[in-house]
Scaffold this active site. Structure first.
Site, PDB file in Angstrom:
ATOM      1  N   LYS A 197       2.698   3.730  16.304  1.00  0.00           N
ATOM      2  CA  LYS A 197       1.246   2.537  15.888  1.00  0.00           C
ATOM      3  C   LYS A 197       2.084   1.591  15.151  1.00  0.00           C
ATOM      4  O   LYS A 197       2.076   1.773  13.899  1.00  0.00           O
ATOM      5  CB  LYS A 197       0.283   3.518  15.545  1.00  0.00           C
ATOM      6  CG  LYS A 197      -0.982   2.472  15.546  1.00  0.00           C
ATOM      7  CD  LYS A 197      -1.891   2.701  14.464  1.00  0.00           C
ATOM      8  CE  LYS A 197      -1.762   2.073  13.135  1.00  0.00           C
ATOM      9  NZ  LYS A 197      -1.846   0.582  13.099  1.00  0.00           N
ATOM     10  N   GLU A 203       7.874   7.138   4.083  1.00  0.00           N
ATOM     11  CA  GLU A 203       8.753   5.826   3.058  1.00  0.00           C
ATOM     12  C   GLU A 203       7.622   4.993   2.580  1.00  0.00           C
ATOM     13  O   GLU A 203       7.003   4.405   3.635  1.00  0.00           O
ATOM     14  CB  GLU A 203       9.554   5.148   4.234  1.00  0.00           C
ATOM     15  CG  GLU A 203      10.659   4.439   3.459  1.00  0.00           C
ATOM     16  CD  GLU A 203      10.184   3.288   3.184  1.00  0.00           C
ATOM     17  OE1 GLU A 203       9.753   2.870   2.193  1.00  0.00           O
ATOM     18  OE2 GLU A 203      10.688   2.237   4.145  1.00  0.00           O
ATOM     19  N   GLU A 210       2.794  -1.896  -7.482  1.00  0.00           N
ATOM     20  CA  GLU A 210       3.653  -2.602  -6.266  1.00  0.00           C
ATOM     21  C   GLU A 210       2.601  -3.954  -5.907  1.00  0.00           C
ATOM     22  O   GLU A 210       1.580  -3.772  -5.652  1.00  0.00           O
ATOM     23  CB  GLU A 210       3.757  -1.787  -5.201  1.00  0.00           C
ATOM     24  CG  GLU A 210       4.510  -2.489  -4.222  1.00  0.00           C
ATOM     25  CD  GLU A 210       4.598  -1.476  -2.917  1.00  0.00           C
ATOM     26  OE1 GLU A 210       3.918  -0.971  -2.560  1.00  0.00           O
ATOM     27  OE2 GLU A 210       5.865  -1.393  -2.482  1.00  0.00           O
ATOM     28  N   CYS A 213       9.227  -2.871   0.565  1.00  0.00           N
ATOM     29  CA  CYS A 213       8.977  -1.992  -0.510  1.00  0.00           C
ATOM     30  C   CYS A 213      10.224  -1.822  -1.443  1.00  0.00           C
ATOM     31  O   CYS A 213       9.675  -1.312  -2.630  1.00  0.00           O
ATOM     32  CB  CYS A 213       9.070  -0.713   0.516  1.00  0.00           C
ATOM     33  SG  CYS A 213      10.409  -0.531   1.808  1.00  0.00           S
TER      34      CYS A 213
HETATM   35  P1  NDP Z   1      -1.087   0.901   4.762  1.00  0.00           P
HETATM   36  O1  NDP Z   1      -0.327   2.056   4.370  1.00  0.00           O
HETATM   37  O2  NDP Z   1      -2.624   1.015   5.051  1.00  0.00           O
HETATM   38  O3  NDP Z   1      -0.462   0.478   6.273  1.00  0.00           O
HETATM   39  C1  NDP Z   1       0.683   1.135   7.028  1.00  0.00           C
HETATM   40  C2  NDP Z   1       0.285   1.693   8.523  1.00  0.00           C
HETATM   41  O4  NDP Z   1      -0.472   2.631   8.435  1.00  0.00           O
HETATM   42  C3  NDP Z   1      -0.376   0.669   9.203  1.00  0.00           C
HETATM   43  O5  NDP Z   1      -0.018   0.595  10.669  1.00  0.00           O
HETATM   44  C4  NDP Z   1      -1.852   0.946   9.017  1.00  0.00           C
HETATM   45  O6  NDP Z   1      -2.373   0.591  10.082  1.00  0.00           O
HETATM   46  C5  NDP Z   1      -1.727   2.504   9.157  1.00  0.00           C
HETATM   47  N1  NDP Z   1      -2.417   3.251   8.460  1.00  0.00           N
HETATM   48  C6  NDP Z   1      -3.867   2.850   7.631  1.00  0.00           C
HETATM   49  N2  NDP Z   1      -4.407   3.846   7.172  1.00  0.00           N
HETATM   50  C7  NDP Z   1      -3.828   4.878   7.680  1.00  0.00           C
HETATM   51  C8  NDP Z   1      -4.419   6.470   7.929  1.00  0.00           C
HETATM   52  N3  NDP Z   1      -5.497   6.811   7.126  1.00  0.00           N
HETATM   53  N4  NDP Z   1      -3.730   7.331   8.623  1.00  0.00           N
HETATM   54  C9  NDP Z   1      -2.575   6.689   9.265  1.00  0.00           C
HETATM   55  N5  NDP Z   1      -2.306   5.484   9.463  1.00  0.00           N
HETATM   56  C10 NDP Z   1      -2.894   4.635   8.546  1.00  0.00           C
HETATM   57  O7  NDP Z   1      -0.749  -0.439   4.193  1.00  0.00           O
HETATM   58  P2  NDP Z   1      -1.563  -1.714   3.987  1.00  0.00           P
HETATM   59  O8  NDP Z   1      -1.183  -2.652   5.256  1.00  0.00           O
HETATM   60  O9  NDP Z   1      -3.071  -1.384   3.613  1.00  0.00           O
HETATM   61  O10 NDP Z   1      -0.887  -2.300   2.722  1.00  0.00           O
HETATM   62  C11 NDP Z   1      -1.523  -2.121   1.482  1.00  0.00           C
HETATM   63  C12 NDP Z   1      -0.423  -2.072   0.491  1.00  0.00           C
HETATM   64  O11 NDP Z   1       0.482  -0.878   0.859  1.00  0.00           O
HETATM   65  C13 NDP Z   1       0.363  -3.410   0.284  1.00  0.00           C
HETATM   66  O12 NDP Z   1      -0.301  -4.079  -0.587  1.00  0.00           O
HETATM   67  C14 NDP Z   1       1.782  -2.520  -0.211  1.00  0.00           C
HETATM   68  O13 NDP Z   1       1.648  -2.681  -1.601  1.00  0.00           O
HETATM   69  C15 NDP Z   1       1.945  -1.356   0.617  1.00  0.00           C
HETATM   70  N6  NDP Z   1       2.725  -1.357   1.538  1.00  0.00           N
HETATM   71  C16 NDP Z   1       3.889  -0.885   1.487  1.00  0.00           C
HETATM   72  C17 NDP Z   1       4.746  -0.806   2.453  1.00  0.00           C
HETATM   73  C18 NDP Z   1       6.154  -0.398   2.296  1.00  0.00           C
HETATM   74  O14 NDP Z   1       7.025  -0.347   3.245  1.00  0.00           O
HETATM   75  N7  NDP Z   1       6.419   0.733   1.442  1.00  0.00           N
HETATM   76  C19 NDP Z   1       4.591  -1.533   3.891  1.00  0.00           C
HETATM   77  C20 NDP Z   1       3.197  -2.058   3.818  1.00  0.00           C
HETATM   78  C21 NDP Z   1       2.333  -1.965   2.667  1.00  0.00           C
HETATM   79  P3  NDP Z   1      -3.323  -0.911   9.780  1.00  0.00           P
HETATM   80  O15 NDP Z   1      -2.376  -1.917   9.897  1.00  0.00           O
HETATM   81  O16 NDP Z   1      -4.220  -1.080  10.839  1.00  0.00           O
HETATM   82  O17 NDP Z   1      -4.067  -0.709   8.540  1.00  0.00           O
END
Ligand code: NDP
Length: 495
Positions: free
Chosen positions: A199, A273, A404, A307
């Site tokens: 996904k 991660e 972060e 990240c």
């Molecule tokens: P999320 O953790 O929400 O998104 C990561 C993935 O998980 C996306 O594909 C998201 O879908 C999906 N997702 C969201 N909710 C669920 C759930 N309950 N169960 C399973 N999968 C889920 O990150 P955000 O995009 O909301 O970003 C928020 C913050 O997270 C950022 O501001 C940043 O600080 C951090 N972040 C960290 C990352 C890293 O690599 N460590 C990467 C991205 C974000 P969808 O996109 O549809 O929400």
């Protein structure tokens, strides 16, 4: 007003006698955008049973690029069943040398279509074309090549064990490196003999969908990889599905914790991660100009949507002033704007929601008493943008030193002794990465041992290689991706 004058005075072109870069836009006419996209289930593109869809935009222009299907529970169930059937009938029975051929093929097609993928990645995610072209695409192909090499050598990778695949892997990926994260997840899973339901993130689905086309072009057996677009609810339905044997997630710590709760007691394997708040430590004996490049690369690469970004600069007090001066001068030369321009250094913020989050945290830093300085640059009027920012006079307790930000915002702290540097570096709930800049090899080795960070770079930052394990401690998650360690996460090594 004073700030505006300072901006104008500091502008890079003036220092070069008024010369500026001419626009160098990358062509987009070789990328065909489909108006709408289905879900890849069982080797076919199908309309979602949910009958729902959403729009995906270009964050640099806010233009709608395409309509994308939103997978519901029924679609998740169909995709997991397709992956299970492909696992039982084809993929788990196929000799590793045969699986490897598919992975090599995927890698080569990605290389052939690299330009198309790089442009699409930049249009959908906002990152500069020079990064998608020179970092994301070569690394994505490299991950498939590397893991293709392991597919028929698993017995040698884990001597004395009989490595066996786990079954169906559910993989949920974020929006900061959409294609690269898909490659990080798919390549080891497939090399190890698992099938997958992937996904992609809601804001950046287009390169994952195009990767689905590449898998078909490579004639990957149907159902081995299924791609479900959607939002958080789709991800939650997928990781909670009873037919899944392994979950791999990259994203926020908050969602990572929710997934861990869902899987607790189920016996299913999980790798997480998550976020980071890396310390980039500069000692007084470091080569300062080189360090400045590393600091800039550490935090402004990919708009800071990384990240493992070096978001906390720990600088030895004796050189803090000259280093920050040099840093600001370098920041003033960063070109912020059209991500498709080959000269652009810092592109668009990925979404309105992420821009709001960055602005809120920056406001908290100012309210706490830290001093903000922003690179003097004009921002486009449409799209989501944030100027490269550096905070000085930061205390460890401020939110900008703890949380972060996931944007182009650096917090500077100082230290006097190596012990103090280590203590401050480790004073975070995260533990994903760190950097050390010093002339002394012994100091690098000592600090690397004492820091609770999965990756420690020395006299460089943000370097990646498929052979090198990547992952975190504490709230940055667990499990490794890349190298033999990453492969192990997709194998049963109990016998
Ligand atoms: P999320 O953790 O929400 O998104 C990561 C993935 O998980 C996306 O594909 C998201 O879908 C999906 N997702 C969201 N909710 C669920 C759930 N309950 N169960 C399973 N999968 C889920 O990150 P955000 O995009 O909301 O970003 C928020 C913050 O997270 C950022 O501001 C940043 O600080 C951090 N972040 C960290 C990352 C890293 O690599 N460590 C990467 C991205 C974000 P969808 O996109 O549809 O929400």
């Amino acid at each position: 007003m004073a700030e505006e004058l300072e901006r104008q005075r500091d502008r890079a072109p003036a220092r070069f006698g008024g010369l500026d870069y001419a626009p160098a836009p990358e062509a987009t006419d070789h990328v065909t955008l489909r108006a709408d996209h289905g879900l890849l289930i069982g080797g076919r593109w199908v309309a979602p049973a949910s009958e729902r869809s959403f729009k995906t935009i270009n964050p640099a222009t806010e233009e709608v690029l395409a309509e994308v299907a939103e997978a519901g529970d029924e679609d998740v169930d169909a995709a997991v069943k397709a992956a299970r059937a492909a696992y039982a009938k084809v993929w788990s029975r196929m000799p590793g040398a045969e699986r490897a051929k598919y992975l090599y093929r995927i890698a080569r097609i990605l290389q052939e279509r690299a330009r198309e993928f790089a442009v699409l990645e930049t249009m959908n995610g906002g990152k500069p074309i020079k990064e998608s072209r020179d970092v994301d695409l070569p690394l994505a192909a490299a991950h498939f090549f590397y893991h293709a090499g392991w597919a028929d050598k698993l017995d040698y990778a884990f001597p004395g064990r009989r490595p066996a695949p786990l079954g169906v892997a559910a993989q949920v990926i974020p929006w900061n490196f959409p294609l690269l994260m898909a490659a990080w997840k798919l390549a080891p899973a497939l090399a190890a003999g698992n099938t997958v339901v992937l996904k992609p993130a809601e804001t950046t689905p287009l390169t994952a969908l195009r990767l689905g086309e590449v898998l078909q072009e490579a004639e990957l057996p149907e159902g081995v990889v299924n791609i479900l677009t959607g939002a958080g609810a789709t991800g939650a339905a997928l990781v909670g599905h009873g037919g899944v044997d392994k979950v791999a997630f990259t994203g926020s710590t908050e969602v990572g914790k929710a997934i861990q709760r869902t899987l607790a007691g189920s016996g299913r394997k999980l790798t997480l991660e998550l976020g980071g708040k890396a310390a980039n430590i500069v000692f007084e004996d470091a080569p300062l100009d080189q360090a400045v490049e590393g600091i800039v690369n550490g935090i402004y690469f990919n708009q800071g949507h990384v990240c493992c970004a070096g978001s906390r600069l720990l600088v030895q007090e004796s050189i803090a002033e000259p280093l920050v001066d040099k840093l600001k001068r370098r920041m003033a030369t960063l070109r912020v704007g059209d991500p498709l321009d080959k000269n652009t250094d810092v592109g668009a913020i990925n979404s309105r929601a992420q821009l709001d989050k960055i602005q809120e945290l920056v406001a908290s830093g100012e309210a706490d008493g830290a001093e903000a300085w922003q690179a003097p640059c004009e921002l486009p009027t449409r799209g989501f943008w944030f100027r490269p920012t550096v905070f000085t006079a930061v205390a460890q307790s401020y939110r900008i030193a703890q949380e972060e930000i996931f944007g182009p915002v650096l917090s500077v702290l100082t230290f006097r002794t190596p012990d103090e540097a280590v203590e401050k570096a480790n004073n975070t709930p995260y533990g994903l990465s760190a950097g050390v800049w010093t002339d002394k090899g012994s100091r690098i080795l000592e600090l690397a041992n004492r820091m609770r960070a999965g990756v420690v770079w020395a006299n460089t930052f943000n370097r990646f290689d498929p052979t090198s394990p990547f992952g975190g401690y504490k709230e940055s998650g667990f499990g490794r991706e890349g190298g033999r360690h990453g492969l192990a996460a997709y194998l049963d090594l109990s016998s």
